[in-house]
Motif scaffolding. Structure first.
Motif, mmCIF file in Angstrom:
data_model
loop_
_atom_site.group_PDB
_atom_site.id
_atom_site.type_symbol
_atom_site.label_atom_id
_atom_site.label_comp_id
_atom_site.label_asym_id
_atom_site.label_seq_id
_atom_site.Cartn_x
_atom_site.Cartn_y
_atom_site.Cartn_z
ATOM 1 N N GLN A 23 44.237 11.847 81.689
ATOM 2 C CA GLN A 23 43.193 12.476 82.518
ATOM 3 C C GLN A 23 41.900 12.727 81.777
ATOM 4 N N MET A 24 42.032 12.978 80.468
ATOM 5 C CA MET A 24 40.904 13.587 79.763
ATOM 6 C C MET A 24 40.178 12.690 78.751
ATOM 7 N N CYS A 25 40.944 11.813 78.088
ATOM 8 C CA CYS A 25 40.396 11.271 76.826
ATOM 9 C C CYS A 25 39.786 9.880 76.977
ATOM 10 N N ASP A 26 38.840 9.585 76.091
ATOM 11 C CA ASP A 26 38.278 8.242 76.001
ATOM 12 C C ASP A 26 39.148 7.386 75.074
ATOM 13 N N ARG A 27 39.508 7.988 73.955
ATOM 14 C CA ARG A 27 40.335 7.276 72.966
ATOM 15 C C ARG A 27 41.455 8.194 72.534
ATOM 16 N N VAL A 28 42.468 7.621 71.927
ATOM 17 C CA VAL A 28 43.587 8.456 71.483
ATOM 18 C C VAL A 28 44.126 7.973 70.134
ATOM 19 N N GLU A 29 44.516 8.951 69.332
ATOM 20 C CA GLU A 29 45.226 8.676 68.070
ATOM 21 C C GLU A 29 46.658 9.149 68.291
ATOM 22 N N VAL A 30 47.612 8.242 68.106
ATOM 23 C CA VAL A 30 49.013 8.616 68.285
ATOM 24 C C VAL A 30 49.590 8.952 66.912
ATOM 25 N N MET A 31 50.044 10.197 66.751
ATOM 26 C CA MET A 31 50.554 10.631 65.428
ATOM 27 C C MET A 31 52.071 10.728 65.423
ATOM 28 N N TYR A 32 52.655 10.405 64.296
ATOM 29 C CA TYR A 32 54.107 10.534 64.119
ATOM 30 C C TYR A 32 54.362 10.819 62.643
ATOM 31 N N LYS A 33 55.062 11.908 62.380
ATOM 32 C CA LYS A 33 55.398 12.291 61.004
ATOM 33 C C LYS A 33 54.203 12.193 60.055
ATOM 34 N N GLY A 34 53.075 12.749 60.481
ATOM 35 C CA GLY A 34 51.913 12.824 59.602
ATOM 36 C C GLY A 34 51.137 11.536 59.437
#
Ligand SMILES: Nc1ncnc2c1ncn2[C@@H]1O[C@H](COP(=O)(O)OP(=O)(O)OP(=O)(O)O)[C@@H](O)[C@H]1O
Length: 343
Positions: A261-272
């Motif tokens: 709903q909100m973002c233009d881009r996204v960073e997907v994080m996993y275990k730092g």
């Protein structure tokens, strides 16, 4: 949520703690280090950030393992990932909020080309609550229960703008509360936190974060504790603010629906680590990393028969034969997506 053994108590626990350190309105550019390579459209750049914490035996544990991302002017960047993956630690690092004795940083973070790790104490205070506003998940932990909302908001303005007149301070507070969606800001100013619902308190926190016209707002799970209707209203407030105040936003969440709903881009994080970095439409249409695919597969189905048990990300990783669920070495050696390499 945080593990009890690693509670955030060592961190500044309230926006009030942070605000009370503040003094002036913008970074003193003459004293701070500015990179000549700064891109005018880029507000924030995080480069190979590593964060380690030490325990009482002085043993260091790495929590953030060399992540890089940028935030453009006027952009809403989502940081998404499951509980404990290091989203909040990353956000706190942007303002260097971790306690110096027990936290170590490597890499670099620059805001408008100024290296945050080279800023002096005074410049850092200027940045916190000035150019960068912060909203925490739990507004009650960020407000002083003994002071009215008005007293707390006025104090936040005065610490950054000591020369403003009483009327100017008042109108800044009213304007910020209005922009945060208050329908009666004058009356809100006279009330105490206990007189507000969770949604109203979070609007107060948004108002407090806006009050000094930040260029970047970091919102750490701002709607997680609220019911769906209020959550929708607050997300709309944040979306509108990007336009009316021309602000950039980092939105930290574990909810892919909020990201959509909100973002233009996204960073997907996993275990730092950052596993995938892409425009939101690409992430939903063509998730490339197995972990991102798992996050999307874990979203409960809206239609059809209800499954007996909802799928978790690790169910998906196991089923798909990914070794990401196994150990840290597997993650470090996992092929990151093309999107990450390009970013
Ligand atoms: N000051 C600290 N000292 C030691 N460990 C910490 C500290 N702060 C956070 N951690 C640990 O770092 C890890 C990442 O925590 P973080 O709060 O960033 O997770 P998160 O992704 O924001 O999760 P959540 O959505 O549940 O808040 C956790 O294992 C947490 O226990």
């Amino acid at each position: 949520m945080m593990n009890d053994s690693h509670s955030k108590q060592s961190l500044p626990t309230s926006a009030h703690d942070i605000e009370s350190e503040q003094t002036t309105a913008s970074i003193d550019t003459a004293q701070s280090v500015k990179s000549s390579e700064h891109d005018a459209h880029e507000l924030l750049r995080v480069d190979n950030l590593k964060v380690d914490f030490s325990n009482s035996h002085h043993q260091w544990t790495r929590i953030v393992h060399g992540i890089s991302f940028t935030v453009g002017k006027g952009e809403i960047l989502g940081i998404v990932g499951e509980s404990g993956c290091g989203k909040s630690v990353t956000a706190f690092s942007i303002l260097r909020l971790h306690e110096r004795r027990t936290a170590k940083y490597e890499g670099s973070i620059s805001f408008e080309g100024h290296d945050i790790f080279s800023l002096g104490k005074k410049q850092l205070r200027t940045l916190r609550g000035g150019d960068i506003g912060f909203i925490f998940q739990n507004p009650m932990s960020s407000l002083n229960p003994l002071l009215t909302i008005g007293q707390q908001l006025r104090e936040t303005v005065r610490t950054h703008h000591p020369s403003l007149s009483k009327d100017e301070v008042e109108s800044n507070c009213i304007e910020a509360l209005k922009d945060a969606g208050s329908d009666n800001p004058e009356s809100w100013m006279k009330q105490y936190p206990y007189q507000f619902s969770g949604g109203m308190l979070q609007r107060v926190m948004i108002g407090m974060a806006l009050i000094n016209h930040p260029k970047l707002l970091i919102a750490d799970e701002p709607t997680t504790a609220l019911d769906v209707t209020i959550q929708m209203q607050l997300l709309k407030v944040l979306r509108d603010l990007r336009k009316t105040r021309d602000m950039s936003i980092i939105l930290i969440t574990h909810d892919m629906g909020v990201v959509a709903q909100m973002c233009d881009r996204v960073e997907v994080m996993y275990k730092g680590r950052i596993m995938e970095s892409a425009p939101v439409s690409d992430i939903f249409a063509h998730p490339r990393n197995p972990y991102t695919q798992g996050l999307l597969a874990a979203i409960p189905p809206m239609e059809g028969s209800r499954p007996k048990r909802l799928k978790t990300v690790s169910d998906f990783l196991k089923q798909s034969g990914s070794d990401l669920s196994l150990d840290d070495n597997a993650i470090d050696h996992a092929e990151l997506t093309d999107n990450v390499k390009k970013a």
